[in-house]
Every structure is written in structure tokens, then in C-alpha cells.
Motif scaffolding. Structure first.
Motif, PDB file in Angstrom:
ATOM      1  N   VAL A 124      51.133  96.684  12.345  1.00 41.37           N
ATOM      2  CA  VAL A 124      50.502  95.874  13.393  1.00 41.37           C
ATOM      3  C   VAL A 124      51.544  95.190  14.270  1.00 41.37           C
ATOM      4  O   VAL A 124      51.213  94.736  15.366  1.00 41.37           O
ATOM      5  N   ALA A 125      52.811  95.121  13.808  1.00 38.56           N
ATOM      6  CA  ALA A 125      53.865  94.558  14.650  1.00 38.56           C
ATOM      7  C   ALA A 125      54.095  95.411  15.891  1.00 38.56           C
ATOM      8  O   ALA A 125      54.672  94.944  16.879  1.00 38.56           O
ATOM      9  N   ASN A 126      53.642  96.679  15.854  1.00 34.80           N
ATOM     10  CA  ASN A 126      53.763  97.548  17.018  1.00 34.80           C
ATOM     11  C   ASN A 126      52.690  97.282  18.065  1.00 34.80           C
ATOM     12  O   ASN A 126      52.724  97.869  19.149  1.00 34.80           O
TER      13      ASN A 126
ATOM     14  N   PHE B 287      55.934 103.961  18.789  1.00 36.34           N
ATOM     15  CA  PHE B 287      55.957 103.311  17.480  1.00 36.34           C
ATOM     16  C   PHE B 287      57.381 103.190  16.944  1.00 36.34           C
ATOM     17  O   PHE B 287      58.204 104.088  17.099  1.00 36.34           O
ATOM     18  N   LYS B 288      57.676 102.065  16.316  1.00 42.86           N
ATOM     19  CA  LYS B 288      58.958 101.824  15.655  1.00 42.86           C
ATOM     20  C   LYS B 288      58.711 101.466  14.196  1.00 42.86           C
ATOM     21  O   LYS B 288      57.911 100.575  13.918  1.00 42.86           O
ATOM     22  N   PRO B 289      59.348 102.161  13.239  1.00 44.81           N
ATOM     23  CA  PRO B 289      60.290 103.272  13.419  1.00 44.81           C
ATOM     24  C   PRO B 289      59.611 104.527  13.933  1.00 44.81           C
ATOM     25  O   PRO B 289      58.383 104.626  13.912  1.00 44.81           O
ATOM     26  N   ILE B 290      60.412 105.483  14.399  1.00 44.33           N
ATOM     27  CA  ILE B 290      59.883 106.687  15.030  1.00 44.33           C
ATOM     28  C   ILE B 290      59.012 107.470  14.047  1.00 44.33           C
ATOM     29  O   ILE B 290      59.395 107.718  12.918  1.00 44.33           O
ATOM     30  N   MET B 291      57.828 107.846  14.526  1.00 48.46           N
ATOM     31  CA  MET B 291      56.895 108.608  13.697  1.00 48.46           C
ATOM     32  C   MET B 291      57.281 110.083  13.654  1.00 48.46           C
ATOM     33  O   MET B 291      57.694 110.651  14.667  1.00 48.46           O
TER      34      MET B 291
ATOM     35  N   LEU C 187      46.068 105.520   8.410  1.00 49.59           N
ATOM     36  CA  LEU C 187      45.800 106.363   7.254  1.00 49.59           C
ATOM     37  C   LEU C 187      46.690 107.605   7.275  1.00 49.59           C
ATOM     38  O   LEU C 187      47.160 108.057   6.226  1.00 49.59           O
ATOM     39  N   ALA C 188      46.932 108.148   8.472  1.00 46.86           N
ATOM     40  CA  ALA C 188      47.804 109.318   8.586  1.00 46.86           C
ATOM     41  C   ALA C 188      49.213 109.005   8.096  1.00 46.86           C
ATOM     42  O   ALA C 188      49.864 109.840   7.458  1.00 46.86           O
ATOM     43  N   CYS C 189      49.690 107.806   8.383  1.00 46.54           N
ATOM     44  CA  CYS C 189      51.014 107.399   7.905  1.00 46.54           C
ATOM     45  C   CYS C 189      51.073 107.444   6.381  1.00 46.54           C
ATOM     46  O   CYS C 189      52.058 107.906   5.790  1.00 46.54           O
ATOM     47  N   LYS C 190      50.030 106.971   5.738  1.00 44.48           N
ATOM     48  CA  LYS C 190      49.996 106.957   4.276  1.00 44.48           C
ATOM     49  C   LYS C 190      49.953 108.374   3.711  1.00 44.48           C
ATOM     50  O   LYS C 190      50.695 108.707   2.782  1.00 44.48           O
ATOM     51  N   VAL C 191      49.073 109.202   4.269  1.00 47.22           N
ATOM     52  CA  VAL C 191      48.898 110.546   3.738  1.00 47.22           C
ATOM     53  C   VAL C 191      50.169 111.370   3.902  1.00 47.22           C
ATOM     54  O   VAL C 191      50.538 112.152   3.026  1.00 47.22           O
ATOM     55  N   ASP C 192      50.852 111.192   5.007  1.00 48.75           N
ATOM     56  CA  ASP C 192      52.075 111.955   5.268  1.00 48.75           C
ATOM     57  C   ASP C 192      53.309 111.295   4.654  1.00 48.75           C
ATOM     58  O   ASP C 192      54.432 111.732   4.891  1.00 48.75           O
TER      59      ASP C 192
END
Length: 334
Positions: free
Chosen positions: A137-139, A69-73, A122-127
């Protein structure tokens, strides 16, 4: 704090047997519901061990997606937040209830693949890892039209996922206690000259633990100390004195025994993890796709489908009404 969290209260289970029984029971309920339609034989449905193979496969693909994933998670999003909690907890607790109440999704879209992508989103939002939906979705290795279709499904699943998690969105991960233990080793445990030598192997252990049920059975601190203990064992370092002296468990035999047993169980979970075999995955995906194509008579009423409110009024016209993604479409895009 973890001890007061919904994660401990609702998402830590008593034993492997308890989890296994929950999965078997959910499978039986769904099989009974489908077989009552009289259109399928039992051999056409997925058994619990077959569902486990597919779960493992999609978990692996999920982590591959996160790694690229970009940017790095952050690690907290890539591993425990998306894979352990949102992905595994959903399937362990209500996979077939979900399919019963949202039969149109079960038949015509990627139940496993789409929920995995939604779990990460959802994890991206919560964290608080801030990425826009277009960035997300570009990834996917897809055309703009394909990305739009994927986003449509992710947004459709998002509220359902939150609801079925009972809005328990905070996930405590083992990385913070892991860093805490390393700091403690540096400051109070002189038997190890450079505790940083334990980091690489311990981090790999945490990655493998993510693919198991450890996050549903043990606390983050237990998983973290198990990773350090495993790394120390590999390096030929005895950690017993750290457990007894630095963690002040010398005079508490009960707690010491529970900790040692927990470490042993976590190590065993990681050791016995059996990755899915590609040929088996192919056959099971074909079996699942066959079910997607059947009208099992379990779809919900029109009012409960996308774009309709409880009073029957249309709230929003769906962008994609006919063409939806299959399992292979979503996974290929990852």
C-alpha cells in the motif's frame, strides 16, 4: 504442466462468442434482480458494452500501477497473473453474482478498483513475489490513513477473490514458452541470424495481448508463438519453415491449420483492441457511482458482512466502519 492444470480445465473458453454470451447472461441476471426492486429503470444500469469500457479502463490503470511499483514487479505478476487471470476471469465469470451476494460492497465501495488492487496483491503472493502489506500500500499515492483504508478493503476482498476462483491460483503465463521459443530459434533455426531482434516487438505484443481476452481463449504457448510470429512478420522474416520443420508439423496438417488459425485469431484480438475513451469513462463512472449511492434492497444480512461469523458472533471489529473508498479514491491513489 499446463495440460493438466486447472487453468486449462476451467479458465480456457471455447470462443469469443462463449465469453460474450457469459457476460451478457450475467448482466441480464443482475438487471432482472435490481429491476425487481422497482427503484430503477433499465437505462440507469450498465449494459454489457459499458461494463467492457470500465474493465478496459481499470485494466489500463492496473498495469500503470504495476509498472510504477517498487520494488520492480516480475512480468509474470504484472501482466498475466494479475490482469489476465485474477482480474478478467473474476469479471467474466461472476461479476453480478458477486454483487448480488455482497450487495453492501457493490453499493458503498469500489467494485472495479478495489478488486484490481486485490488481484495484484494476490498475484504477488501466488508468484512468490514477497512484499509485505505495508510495502504494497506504500505504492499508493496516499496518506498513511488512506493507505490503511485501502489495505482494509484489499484484505476484505482477498478471501472472497480466492473463493470465487475456486482456489485455482496457479497461472501459466506466455513468458516462459516465449523464452523457450527464442532458445529454440537460436539453436535449431538458422534462417534467423539473431533471434534476439524479435524480442522487443514480441514483448510489446504480449503486453497488448494482456489487455484482450487472449489469455482466456488460448494457451500460453499459442500466445507466445503468436508474439514471435508477429515480430518476425514486422521484420520481414518468414516463419513458415519454422512451424513446419522445427515444430514438426509438416505432416500434421490438422495441427498446423489449428496453430495458424490460432495465431491469426490472437493477432486479430490485439489488432481490434479499442482503448476506452476518457469522456465515455467519466460518464460511466458517474453512472456506476449513482448506483453505489442507492439502497437497492439487495445487501446481504448482517451475519454475512465483515466482522461477523456464520453463528452471528463478532470475530473482529472493523478498523473502518463508516468511511470507505469510492472508485475515484482508489484510482487516484494508483
Amino acid at each position: 504442466m499446463f495440460n493438466n492444470s486447472t487453468q486449462k480445465r476451467c479458465w480456457i473458453f471455447q470462443s469469443e462468442e462463449k465469453l460474450e454470451n457469459m457476460r451478457i447472461e450475467a448482466n441480464k441476471k443482475f438487471q432482472s434482480m435490481v429491476l425487481a426492486c422497482g427503484k430503477l429503470s433499465p437505462v440507469a444500469l450498465l449494459e454489457p458494452h459499458e461494463e467492457e469500457v470500465l474493465r478496459k479502463y481499470y485494466e489500463k490503470r492496473l498495469l500503470e500501477f504495476c509498472s510504477a511499483f517498487k520494488p520492480i514487479m516480475p512480468k509474470s505478476v504484472m501482466r498475466p497473473m494479475s490482469a489476465i487471470h485474477f482480474g478478467r476471469a473474476v469479471e467474466d465469470s461472476f461479476p453480478h453474482q458477486l454483487r448480488q451476494h455482497f450487495g453492501h460492497i457493490f453499493r458503498s465501495t469500489c467494485t472495479f478498483g478495489a478488486f484490481r488492487l486485490t488481484s495484484v496483491y494476490l498475484a504477488c503472493k501466488v508468484d512468490e513475489f514477497n512484499v509485505s502489506s505495508s510495502q504494497y500500500v506504500a505504492n499508493l499515492w496516499e496518506s498513511p490513513a488512506g493507505q490503511e483504508k485501502a489495505l482494509e478493503q484489499i484484505l476484505e476482498y482477498e478471501l472472497l477473490l480466492i473463493q470465487q476462483l475456486n482456489f485455482h491460483l496457479i497461472v501459466h503465463n506466455p513468458f516462459r514458452p516465449f523464452e523457450g521459443f527464442l532458445i529454440d530459434l537460436k539453436t535449431r533455426y538458422t534462417a534467423i541470424e539473431n533471434p534476439e531482434v524479435l524480442r522487443k516487438t514480441a514483448d510489446e505484443f504480449l503486453s497488448r495481448a494482456t489487455m484482450t481476452d487472449a489469455g482466456l481463449l488460448f494457451t500460453p504457448s499459442q500466445i507466445a508463438i503468436a508474439a514471435i510470429h508477429f515480430s518476425a512478420s514486422r521484420a520481414g522474416i518468414n516463419m513458415d519453415s519454422y512451424l513446419t520443420e522445427c515444430l514438426m508439423l509438416k505432416d500434421n496438417n490438422e495441427c498446423l491449420s489449428k496453430l495458424i488459425e490460432g495465431i491469426r485469431c490472437i493477432k486479430n484480438l490485439v489488432k481490434k483492441y479499442d482503448p476506452p475513451k476518457p469522456e465515455e469513462v467519466i460518464l460511466l463512472k458517474q453512472k456506476l457511482e449513482h448506483l453505489h449511492c442507492l439502497d437497492l434492497g439487495i445487501s446481504t444480512s448482517l451475519k454475512k458482512r465483515k466482522g461477523y461469523e456464520e453463528d452471528g458472533t463478532i470475530s473482529k471489529k472493523a478498523k473502518v466502519e463508516e468511511e470507505e473508498w469510492s472508485d475515484d479514491d482508489l484510482i487516484d491513489a494508483m
